[in-house]
Design a protein around this motif. Sequence first.
Motif, PDB file in Angstrom:
ATOM      1  N   TYR A  47       0.846  -1.039   0.113  1.00 47.89           N
ATOM      2  CA  TYR A  47       0.001   0.146   0.042  1.00 47.89           C
ATOM      3  C   TYR A  47       0.875   1.124   0.295  1.00 47.89           C
ATOM      4  O   TYR A  47       1.947   1.398   0.622  1.00 47.89           O
ATOM      5  CB  TYR A  47      -1.076  -0.049   1.117  1.00 47.89           C
ATOM      6  N   ASP A  48       0.385   2.203  -0.784  1.00 49.79           N
ATOM      7  CA  ASP A  48       1.133   3.468  -0.646  1.00 49.79           C
ATOM      8  C   ASP A  48       0.892   4.200   0.618  1.00 49.79           C
ATOM      9  O   ASP A  48       1.755   5.310   0.933  1.00 49.79           O
ATOM     10  CB  ASP A  48       0.674   4.428  -1.791  1.00 49.79           C
ATOM     11  N   GLY A  49      -0.139   4.112   1.398  1.00 46.20           N
ATOM     12  CA  GLY A  49      -0.208   4.699   2.655  1.00 46.20           C
ATOM     13  C   GLY A  49      -1.446   4.046   3.340  1.00 46.20           C
ATOM     14  O   GLY A  49      -2.134   3.176   2.706  1.00 46.20           O
ATOM     15  N   VAL A  50      -1.968   4.822   4.504  1.00 43.45           N
ATOM     16  CA  VAL A  50      -3.014   4.219   5.179  1.00 43.45           C
ATOM     17  C   VAL A  50      -3.775   5.533   5.722  1.00 43.45           C
ATOM     18  O   VAL A  50      -3.247   6.664   5.586  1.00 43.45           O
ATOM     19  CB  VAL A  50      -2.419   3.652   6.617  1.00 43.45           C
ATOM     20  N   VAL A  51      -5.048   5.043   6.017  1.00 41.85           N
ATOM     21  CA  VAL A  51      -6.013   6.334   6.685  1.00 41.85           C
ATOM     22  C   VAL A  51      -6.557   5.832   7.865  1.00 41.85           C
ATOM     23  O   VAL A  51      -6.899   4.505   7.931  1.00 41.85           O
ATOM     24  CB  VAL A  51      -7.005   6.514   5.768  1.00 41.85           C
ATOM     25  N   VAL A  52      -6.230   6.721   8.895  1.00 40.18           N
ATOM     26  CA  VAL A  52      -6.508   6.263  10.383  1.00 40.18           C
ATOM     27  C   VAL A  52      -7.448   7.101  10.887  1.00 40.18           C
ATOM     28  O   VAL A  52      -7.444   8.307  10.452  1.00 40.18           O
ATOM     29  CB  VAL A  52      -5.261   6.171  11.282  1.00 40.18           C
ATOM     30  N   GLY A  53      -8.170   6.567  11.700  1.00 42.46           N
ATOM     31  CA  GLY A  53      -9.252   7.361  12.477  1.00 42.46           C
ATOM     32  C   GLY A  53      -8.990   7.313  14.045  1.00 42.46           C
ATOM     33  O   GLY A  53      -8.365   8.176  14.495  1.00 42.46           O
ATOM     34  N   ARG A  54      -9.563   6.216  14.533  1.00 40.51           N
ATOM     35  CA  ARG A  54      -9.511   6.218  15.995  1.00 40.51           C
ATOM     36  C   ARG A  54      -7.988   6.303  16.606  1.00 40.51           C
ATOM     37  O   ARG A  54      -7.927   6.466  17.706  1.00 40.51           O
ATOM     38  CB  ARG A  54     -10.189   4.704  16.496  1.00 40.51           C
ATOM     39  N   ALA A  55      -7.181   5.749  15.806  1.00 39.81           N
ATOM     40  CA  ALA A  55      -5.785   5.885  16.172  1.00 39.81           C
ATOM     41  C   ALA A  55      -5.325   7.192  16.693  1.00 39.81           C
ATOM     42  O   ALA A  55      -4.316   7.359  17.576  1.00 39.81           O
ATOM     43  CB  ALA A  55      -4.924   4.978  15.245  1.00 39.81           C
ATOM     44  N   ILE A  56      -5.888   8.299  16.069  1.00 37.26           N
ATOM     45  CA  ILE A  56      -5.592   9.685  16.510  1.00 37.26           C
ATOM     46  C   ILE A  56      -6.606  10.332  16.738  1.00 37.26           C
ATOM     47  O   ILE A  56      -6.492  11.438  17.832  1.00 37.26           O
ATOM     48  CB  ILE A  56      -4.748  10.253  15.467  1.00 37.26           C
ATOM     49  N   MET A  57      -7.922  10.044  16.562  1.00 38.62           N
ATOM     50  CA  MET A  57      -8.913  10.949  17.035  1.00 38.62           C
ATOM     51  C   MET A  57      -9.581  10.766  18.477  1.00 38.62           C
ATOM     52  O   MET A  57      -9.949   9.638  18.520  1.00 38.62           O
ATOM     53  CB  MET A  57     -10.129  10.922  15.868  1.00 38.62           C
ATOM     54  N   GLY A  58      -9.397  11.695  19.314  1.00 38.77           N
ATOM     55  CA  GLY A  58      -9.780  11.394  20.689  1.00 38.77           C
ATOM     56  C   GLY A  58      -8.828  10.337  21.406  1.00 38.77           C
ATOM     57  O   GLY A  58      -9.228  10.080  22.431  1.00 38.77           O
ATOM     58  N   ASN A  59      -7.819   9.998  20.901  1.00 40.77           N
ATOM     59  CA  ASN A  59      -7.253   9.209  21.525  1.00 40.77           C
ATOM     60  C   ASN A  59      -5.916   9.723  22.512  1.00 40.77           C
ATOM     61  O   ASN A  59      -5.066  10.498  21.918  1.00 40.77           O
ATOM     62  CB  ASN A  59      -6.343   8.082  20.346  1.00 40.77           C
ATOM     63  N   ALA A  60      -5.796   9.540  23.762  1.00 40.00           N
ATOM     64  CA  ALA A  60      -4.775  10.212  24.470  1.00 40.00           C
ATOM     65  C   ALA A  60      -3.455   9.896  24.165  1.00 40.00           C
ATOM     66  O   ALA A  60      -2.543  10.514  24.510  1.00 40.00           O
ATOM     67  CB  ALA A  60      -5.101   9.744  25.991  1.00 40.00           C
TER      68      ALA A  60
END
Length: 140
Positions: A103-116
């Motif tokens: 893969y050329d890249g990844v899209v993350v959400g919960r790993a950074i959104m609202g994660n301490a």
Amino acid sequence: GCDGVLLIASVLGPALPQFLDTATVMGLETLVEVHTRTEVTMALDHLAQNLLVTNYDRVSGQYFDTQAENLAGMFPGNGPIVSLATGGIEDPSKVRELLCAGYDGVVVGRAIMGNARASEFIKAVRDRPLLPAEFAGWGL
């Protein structure tokens, strides 16, 4: 206006090619979200250049942890296709696995959104040893 549009293959079904053509005529970039081999094949057959492979099945609502890895070999290498993986990517080791799978890249959400611990995740992902070995000489 906008520069691009997300086309969800499982929602558009057989209308995907028409939406790809219409977006192209309008001068929009497209990102086609796919989850199955059939969806990947349809997107590639209709010249989609940006694919987002998700581990979530939008039809059933189920999560499949290795779906992106299972589909990684379907993309032509060193070509105009940009492939991204998404869905449940919450630790740097998963990012590395997906990059190593092609893969050329990844899209993350919960790993950074609202994660301490978001800053730790971002630091680990930006760390050079995380990149596949073939990028080591590129000075990234």
